[in-house]
Design a protein around this motif. Structure first.
Motif, mmCIF file in Angstrom:
data_model
loop_
_atom_site.group_PDB
_atom_site.id
_atom_site.type_symbol
_atom_site.label_atom_id
_atom_site.label_comp_id
_atom_site.label_asym_id
_atom_site.label_seq_id
_atom_site.Cartn_x
_atom_site.Cartn_y
_atom_site.Cartn_z
ATOM 1 N N LEU A 11 43.156 49.032 35.147
ATOM 2 C CA LEU A 11 41.658 49.622 35.936
ATOM 3 C C LEU A 11 40.244 49.736 35.584
ATOM 4 O O LEU A 11 39.886 49.415 36.301
ATOM 5 N N GLN A 12 40.241 49.251 34.657
ATOM 6 C CA GLN A 12 39.014 49.238 33.947
ATOM 7 C C GLN A 12 38.539 47.848 34.667
ATOM 8 O O GLN A 12 37.143 47.504 34.620
ATOM 9 N N ALA A 13 39.461 46.933 34.330
ATOM 10 C CA ALA A 13 39.063 45.437 34.748
ATOM 11 C C ALA A 13 37.979 45.767 36.223
ATOM 12 O O ALA A 13 37.722 45.146 36.453
ATOM 13 N N LEU A 14 39.010 46.393 37.061
ATOM 14 C CA LEU A 14 39.049 46.827 38.479
ATOM 15 C C LEU A 14 37.546 47.415 38.602
ATOM 16 O O LEU A 14 37.212 47.041 39.351
ATOM 17 N N VAL A 15 37.476 48.163 37.967
ATOM 18 C CA VAL A 15 35.744 48.952 38.115
ATOM 19 C C VAL A 15 34.727 48.078 37.568
ATOM 20 O O VAL A 15 34.082 48.423 38.083
ATOM 21 N N VAL A 58 28.474 56.159 39.301
ATOM 22 C CA VAL A 58 29.458 56.449 38.884
ATOM 23 C C VAL A 58 30.664 55.345 38.140
ATOM 24 O O VAL A 58 31.646 55.522 37.014
ATOM 25 N N LEU A 59 30.311 54.466 38.298
ATOM 26 C CA LEU A 59 31.256 53.537 38.125
ATOM 27 C C LEU A 59 30.674 52.748 36.624
ATOM 28 O O LEU A 59 31.614 52.589 35.698
ATOM 29 N N ALA A 60 29.459 53.032 35.879
ATOM 30 C CA ALA A 60 29.177 52.498 35.101
ATOM 31 C C ALA A 60 29.719 53.803 34.712
ATOM 32 O O ALA A 60 30.666 53.811 32.843
ATOM 33 N N THR A 61 29.641 55.004 34.391
ATOM 34 C CA THR A 61 29.951 55.760 34.101
ATOM 35 C C THR A 61 31.409 56.175 33.444
ATOM 36 O O THR A 61 32.678 56.463 32.197
ATOM 37 N N LEU A 66 36.526 55.205 30.182
ATOM 38 C CA LEU A 66 37.596 54.036 30.523
ATOM 39 C C LEU A 66 37.696 53.281 28.866
ATOM 40 O O LEU A 66 39.028 53.012 27.923
ATOM 41 N N SER A 67 36.771 52.960 28.241
ATOM 42 C CA SER A 67 36.686 51.491 26.935
ATOM 43 C C SER A 67 36.945 52.911 25.962
ATOM 44 O O SER A 67 37.387 52.207 25.154
ATOM 45 N N ILE A 68 36.440 53.816 25.958
ATOM 46 C CA ILE A 68 36.278 55.354 25.085
ATOM 47 C C ILE A 68 38.326 55.437 25.176
ATOM 48 O O ILE A 68 38.325 55.726 23.957
#
Length: 147
Positions: A11-15, A58-61, A66-68
């Motif tokens: 999901l993070q890779a897609l974001v 929104v995508l940056a947030t 997701l990184s955290i």
């Protein structure tokens, strides 16, 4: 790796991929980070209402969140580790010296050296050979002749 961790990682890779696309599709107004450019930049009502600006926010947030979350999941899943001491000098006191064409003439292994099995550390033999060379006295050299 758990399936939840893998799902969040995908999901993070897609974001990240969508965020890159949105950023590249934005119109360049020449006012990077709000410096210069027109007064209708990011800080105005028109700029804040822009779809691309909101999508980027929104995508940056989501990417940061997701990184955290991934970092927290990775740290919880780790168990304590032990330090591998197989390469320390004190752990390698036994072993026979293999003959190598790169190290010069072949030398005999010490008589008291234990044979090395295939399951032992491959560097143990080299460490034992180096230790035996350090322990052996250096041959006496004649002083250079004066002319």
């Amino acid at each position: 790796m758990s399936s939840l961790f893998t799902f969040i990682l995908v999901l993070q890779a897609l974001v990240a991929a969508v965020m890159i696309g949105v950023i590249l599709m934005q119109k360049s107004e020449g006012g990077g980070l709000g410096v210069g450019g027109s007064p209708a930049g990011l800080l105005s009502a028109r700029g804040a209402a822009d779809f691309m600006t909101r999508a980027t926010t929104v995508l940056a947030t989501a990417f940061v969140a997701l990184s955290i979350l991934l970092a927290a999941m990775a740290s919880v899943g780790r168990s304590g580790s032990t330090i591998d001491t197989s390469l320390s000098k004190s752990a390698q006191t036994s072993g026979a010296a293999p003959s190598s064409s790169l190290s010069g003439p072949a030398q005999q292994a010490p008589a008291n050296a234990a044979p090395v099995s295939a399951s032992d550390d491959p560097l143990a033999a080299a460490a034992a050979a180096a230790a035996s060379q350090e322990a052996a006295p250096a041959p006496a050299q004649a002083p250079p002749a004066k002319k």
